[in-house]
Design a protein around this motif. Structure first.
Motif, PDB file in Angstrom:
ATOM      1  N   ALA A 161     -31.868  -6.374 -37.577  1.00 55.06           N
ATOM      2  CA  ALA A 161     -32.450  -7.859 -37.434  1.00 55.06           C
ATOM      3  C   ALA A 161     -33.605  -7.810 -36.600  1.00 55.06           C
ATOM      4  O   ALA A 161     -34.599  -8.518 -37.147  1.00 55.06           O
ATOM      5  CB  ALA A 161     -31.270  -8.778 -37.205  1.00 55.06           C
ATOM      6  N   GLU A 162     -33.579  -7.393 -35.348  1.00 52.67           N
ATOM      7  CA  GLU A 162     -34.748  -7.357 -34.577  1.00 52.67           C
ATOM      8  C   GLU A 162     -36.019  -6.639 -35.046  1.00 52.67           C
ATOM      9  O   GLU A 162     -37.220  -6.921 -34.827  1.00 52.67           O
ATOM     10  CB  GLU A 162     -34.460  -6.933 -33.227  1.00 52.67           C
ATOM     11  CG  GLU A 162     -33.937  -5.454 -33.181  1.00 52.67           C
ATOM     12  CD  GLU A 162     -32.388  -5.159 -33.188  1.00 52.67           C
ATOM     13  OE1 GLU A 162     -31.920  -4.266 -32.570  1.00 52.67           O
ATOM     14  OE2 GLU A 162     -31.803  -6.102 -33.814  1.00 52.67           O
ATOM     15  N   ASP A 163     -35.917  -5.897 -36.332  1.00 51.00           N
ATOM     16  CA  ASP A 163     -37.077  -5.253 -36.752  1.00 51.00           C
ATOM     17  C   ASP A 163     -37.687  -6.089 -37.827  1.00 51.00           C
ATOM     18  O   ASP A 163     -38.602  -5.627 -38.326  1.00 51.00           O
ATOM     19  CB  ASP A 163     -36.702  -3.767 -37.319  1.00 51.00           C
ATOM     20  CG  ASP A 163     -36.410  -2.955 -35.961  1.00 51.00           C
ATOM     21  OD1 ASP A 163     -36.765  -2.982 -35.226  1.00 51.00           O
ATOM     22  OD2 ASP A 163     -35.555  -2.080 -36.391  1.00 51.00           O
ATOM     23  N   ALA A 164     -36.968  -7.026 -38.383  1.00 52.95           N
ATOM     24  CA  ALA A 164     -37.402  -7.822 -39.590  1.00 52.95           C
ATOM     25  C   ALA A 164     -38.574  -8.618 -39.319  1.00 52.95           C
ATOM     26  O   ALA A 164     -38.517  -9.289 -38.324  1.00 52.95           O
ATOM     27  CB  ALA A 164     -36.143  -8.635 -40.073  1.00 52.95           C
ATOM     28  N   SER A 165     -39.396  -8.878 -40.339  1.00 55.38           N
ATOM     29  CA  SER A 165     -40.347  -9.816 -40.643  1.00 55.38           C
ATOM     30  C   SER A 165     -39.807 -10.853 -41.613  1.00 55.38           C
ATOM     31  O   SER A 165     -39.057 -10.095 -42.586  1.00 55.38           O
ATOM     32  CB  SER A 165     -41.661  -9.384 -40.515  1.00 55.38           C
ATOM     33  OG  SER A 165     -42.239  -8.611 -39.683  1.00 55.38           O
ATOM     34  N   GLU A 166     -40.005 -11.855 -41.680  1.00 59.16           N
ATOM     35  CA  GLU A 166     -39.460 -12.819 -42.666  1.00 59.16           C
ATOM     36  C   GLU A 166     -40.245 -14.188 -42.888  1.00 59.16           C
ATOM     37  O   GLU A 166     -41.176 -14.554 -42.058  1.00 59.16           O
ATOM     38  CB  GLU A 166     -37.857 -13.502 -42.443  1.00 59.16           C
ATOM     39  CG  GLU A 166     -37.930 -14.105 -41.107  1.00 59.16           C
ATOM     40  CD  GLU A 166     -36.354 -14.363 -40.756  1.00 59.16           C
ATOM     41  OE1 GLU A 166     -35.825 -15.118 -41.564  1.00 59.16           O
ATOM     42  OE2 GLU A 166     -36.029 -14.085 -39.627  1.00 59.16           O
ATOM     43  N   GLY A 167     -40.146 -14.718 -44.123  1.00 67.65           N
ATOM     44  CA  GLY A 167     -40.905 -15.669 -44.232  1.00 67.65           C
ATOM     45  C   GLY A 167     -40.705 -16.191 -45.733  1.00 67.65           C
ATOM     46  O   GLY A 167     -40.142 -15.522 -46.552  1.00 67.65           O
ATOM     47  N   MET A 168     -41.252 -17.455 -46.024  1.00 68.73           N
ATOM     48  CA  MET A 168     -40.967 -18.102 -47.326  1.00 68.73           C
ATOM     49  C   MET A 168     -42.284 -18.483 -48.084  1.00 68.73           C
ATOM     50  O   MET A 168     -43.212 -18.816 -47.437  1.00 68.73           O
ATOM     51  CB  MET A 168     -40.335 -19.500 -47.429  1.00 68.73           C
ATOM     52  CG  MET A 168     -39.925 -19.932 -48.608  1.00 68.73           C
ATOM     53  SD  MET A 168     -38.918 -21.620 -48.701  1.00 68.73           S
ATOM     54  CE  MET A 168     -40.269 -22.667 -48.348  1.00 68.73           C
ATOM     55  N   THR A 169     -42.506 -18.162 -49.356  1.00 68.68           N
ATOM     56  CA  THR A 169     -43.712 -18.534 -49.803  1.00 68.68           C
ATOM     57  C   THR A 169     -43.401 -19.162 -51.379  1.00 68.68           C
ATOM     58  O   THR A 169     -42.162 -19.043 -51.970  1.00 68.68           O
ATOM     59  CB  THR A 169     -44.538 -17.407 -50.470  1.00 68.68           C
ATOM     60  OG1 THR A 169     -46.008 -17.575 -50.852  1.00 68.68           O
ATOM     61  CG2 THR A 169     -43.715 -16.442 -51.363  1.00 68.68           C
ATOM     62  N   VAL A 170     -44.116 -20.329 -51.788  1.00 70.53           N
ATOM     63  CA  VAL A 170     -44.046 -20.964 -53.185  1.00 70.53           C
ATOM     64  C   VAL A 170     -45.304 -20.525 -53.747  1.00 70.53           C
ATOM     65  O   VAL A 170     -46.376 -20.906 -53.229  1.00 70.53           O
ATOM     66  CB  VAL A 170     -44.006 -22.427 -52.633  1.00 70.53           C
ATOM     67  CG1 VAL A 170     -43.742 -23.202 -53.934  1.00 70.53           C
ATOM     68  CG2 VAL A 170     -42.836 -22.927 -51.876  1.00 70.53           C
ATOM     69  N   ASP A 171     -45.300 -20.185 -54.908  1.00 72.01           N
ATOM     70  CA  ASP A 171     -46.271 -19.645 -55.471  1.00 72.01           C
ATOM     71  C   ASP A 171     -46.197 -19.596 -57.223  1.00 72.01           C
ATOM     72  O   ASP A 171     -44.950 -20.262 -57.328  1.00 72.01           O
ATOM     73  CB  ASP A 171     -46.448 -17.854 -55.254  1.00 72.01           C
ATOM     74  CG  ASP A 171     -48.099 -17.787 -55.153  1.00 72.01           C
ATOM     75  OD1 ASP A 171     -48.749 -18.314 -56.113  1.00 72.01           O
ATOM     76  OD2 ASP A 171     -48.640 -17.119 -54.479  1.00 72.01           O
ATOM     77  N   ALA A 172     -47.019 -19.391 -57.748  1.00 75.28           N
ATOM     78  CA  ALA A 172     -47.138 -19.414 -59.333  1.00 75.28           C
ATOM     79  C   ALA A 172     -47.562 -18.195 -60.022  1.00 75.28           C
ATOM     80  O   ALA A 172     -48.595 -17.849 -59.643  1.00 75.28           O
ATOM     81  CB  ALA A 172     -47.716 -20.727 -59.810  1.00 75.28           C
ATOM     82  N   SER A 194     -39.214 -13.295 -35.459  1.00 74.68           N
ATOM     83  CA  SER A 194     -39.781 -12.335 -36.401  1.00 74.68           C
ATOM     84  C   SER A 194     -41.140 -12.848 -36.594  1.00 74.68           C
ATOM     85  O   SER A 194     -41.495 -14.318 -36.644  1.00 74.68           O
ATOM     86  CB  SER A 194     -39.047 -12.460 -37.830  1.00 74.68           C
ATOM     87  OG  SER A 194     -39.048 -13.805 -37.982  1.00 74.68           O
ATOM     88  N   GLY A 195     -41.872 -12.190 -37.274  1.00 74.83           N
ATOM     89  CA  GLY A 195     -43.481 -12.354 -37.618  1.00 74.83           C
ATOM     90  C   GLY A 195     -43.118 -12.546 -39.110  1.00 74.83           C
ATOM     91  O   GLY A 195     -42.274 -12.747 -39.451  1.00 74.83           O
ATOM     92  N   LYS A 196     -44.657 -12.424 -39.991  1.00 75.33           N
ATOM     93  CA  LYS A 196     -44.553 -12.786 -41.463  1.00 75.33           C
ATOM     94  C   LYS A 196     -44.632 -11.422 -42.067  1.00 75.33           C
ATOM     95  O   LYS A 196     -45.288 -10.393 -41.479  1.00 75.33           O
ATOM     96  CB  LYS A 196     -45.851 -13.595 -41.580  1.00 75.33           C
ATOM     97  CG  LYS A 196     -45.883 -15.040 -41.069  1.00 75.33           C
ATOM     98  CD  LYS A 196     -47.053 -15.707 -41.502  1.00 75.33           C
ATOM     99  CE  LYS A 196     -48.538 -14.885 -41.156  1.00 75.33           C
ATOM    100  NZ  LYS A 196     -49.678 -15.995 -41.757  1.00 75.33           N
TER     101      LYS A 196
END
Length: 379
Positions: free
Chosen positions: A207-218, A264-266
């Motif tokens: 878990a400590e190595d993960a980058s994570e994030g959400m995007t909304v796109d099309a 986490s970063g992106k």
């Protein structure tokens, strides 16, 4: 960057730092499309249209609700996992055995797409798709300061809504447009793993190595079919042409809920891409239907080359009844052979596919073969 570990009788370097990934990662893969070389932009005539070309939804003749379990695997990764367990069993010099294991795999590339549950509800002109967890993992072995394994993984949760419609721009030609609105929450892992790391902890996704994030796109798609009476060629092959721009906004995974890693970063952006495709259908023969498709995909991706963007395939379908049908497929995905089979009996559908993808830089081509299976209930 390297960290020095001192172990009695041995000096080991555990390497860290980001891995350069030469692949073109695909957010979504259809077993049917992969069987025909992933040339699907101008085909897009099933639930996969939402992610390949949403304009195809305007042409669905009937709806379907699909519950699927899908996964892809390089069989060599199973043997590697077994060898890692043997090398770290505490019965000898585990660090040396692990270094030898990594050294023996120099230059090789293993990958998998973990079993994925998904739900699709497609109707003429619209579709909803929910993919709770889609995990892909790629391993490559090399030497830097010492024997090491590069790891790149994507873990995506996707919710999408797609819409397609016909437009009356031409008198007899058919033009369809489509759009897919998608939300993706991504966990991303990118690191080097040294022999000593595998000896003391075989849990490579931390878990400590993960980058994570959400995007909304099309994604925006177009599908054009000329009037078949235009020419003899059009009457014989009934061509269609498609284009899809994926991840139009491409602003990245800027919203972070820190579900996996509090610090986490992106993840890197998905990158805006252009797919171009063509489809040529042969005349139907009794219960048989056959077609050829050609695509140039992922134009605009930083790893794009003509070879990595080239896709071609052939599909041979048969249909005895709506509850008993199937098909065979063959193609070239990035220059490598693909094969596929589909069997439908009642509401049960089985898809089997083998394909390779290009994993090396443009000056050092290298393929990684996968075997994909999908079992689904299709209503």
């Amino acid at each position: 960057v390297a960290t020095l570990f001192l172990i009695p009788g041995k000096t080991v370097f555990a390497e860290v730092g980001e891995v350069h990934d030469f692949r073109i990662h695909q957010h979504f893969l259809s077993p049917r499309a992969m069987g025909m070389g992933n040339a699907f932009t101008a085909v897009a005539d099933d639930y996969a249209a939402a992610f390949y070309n949403p304009a195809g939804l305007a042409r669905l003749s009937e709806g379907e609700m699909n519950f699927e379990l899908r996964g892809a695997l390089d069989p060599d990764i199973i043997k590697f996992v077994s060898d890692v367990q043997k090398a770290s069993d505490g019965q000898g010099n585990d660090v040396q055995e692990m270094q030898d294991l990594l050294s023996n795999n120099y230059g090789k590339h293993y990958g998998m797409r973990a079993p994925t549950l998904a739900w699709y509800w497609a109707r003429p002109r619209w579709e909803i798709a929910i993919i709770p967890v889609d995990l892909s993992l790629d391993l490559e072995f090399h030497q830097n300061v010492g024997p090491a394994m590069s790891l790149v993984a994507y873990q995506d949760t996707t919710i999408a809504y797609a819409r397609g419609w016909d437009v009356k721009w031409f008198e007899k030609d058919r033009m369809s447009l489509g759009v897919t609105l998608k939300t993706i929450y991504r966990g991303y892992f990118n690191k080097n793993v040294a022999a000593v790391d595998l000896v003391f902890d075989q849990k490579i996704l931390r878990a400590e190595d993960a980058s994570e994030g959400m995007t909304v796109d099309a994604d925006f798609g177009m599908l054009y079919t000329p009037d078949p009476t235009h020419s003899r060629f059009s009457r014989a092959f009934r061509p269609s042409f498609g284009a899809t721009v994926r991840s139009v906004a491409d602003y990245g995974f800027g919203t972070n809920f820190h579900v996996i890693n509090k610090e986490s970063g992106k993840p890197p952006r998905d990158q805006r891409r252009l797919d171009l495709g063509s489809l040529f259908e042969l005349p139907d023969l009794w219960i048989f239907k056959s077609r050829f498709a050609f695509d140039v995909r992922d134009i605009g991706h930083e790893n794009w080359t003509f070879k990595k963007g080239s896709h071609a395939g052939f599909e041979f379908l048969w249909k005895v009844a709506s509850w008993w049908q199937g098909g065979w497929r063959a193609g070239l995905n990035q220059g490598y052979l693909t094969l596929g089979f589909t069997g439908v009996f009642g509401i049960f559908q089985l898809d089997l596919t083998t394909y390779s993808e290009e994993v090396g830089p443009s000056d050092r081509p290298q393929s990684s073969r996968r075997y994909m299976a999908k079992a689904s209930l299709d209503f």
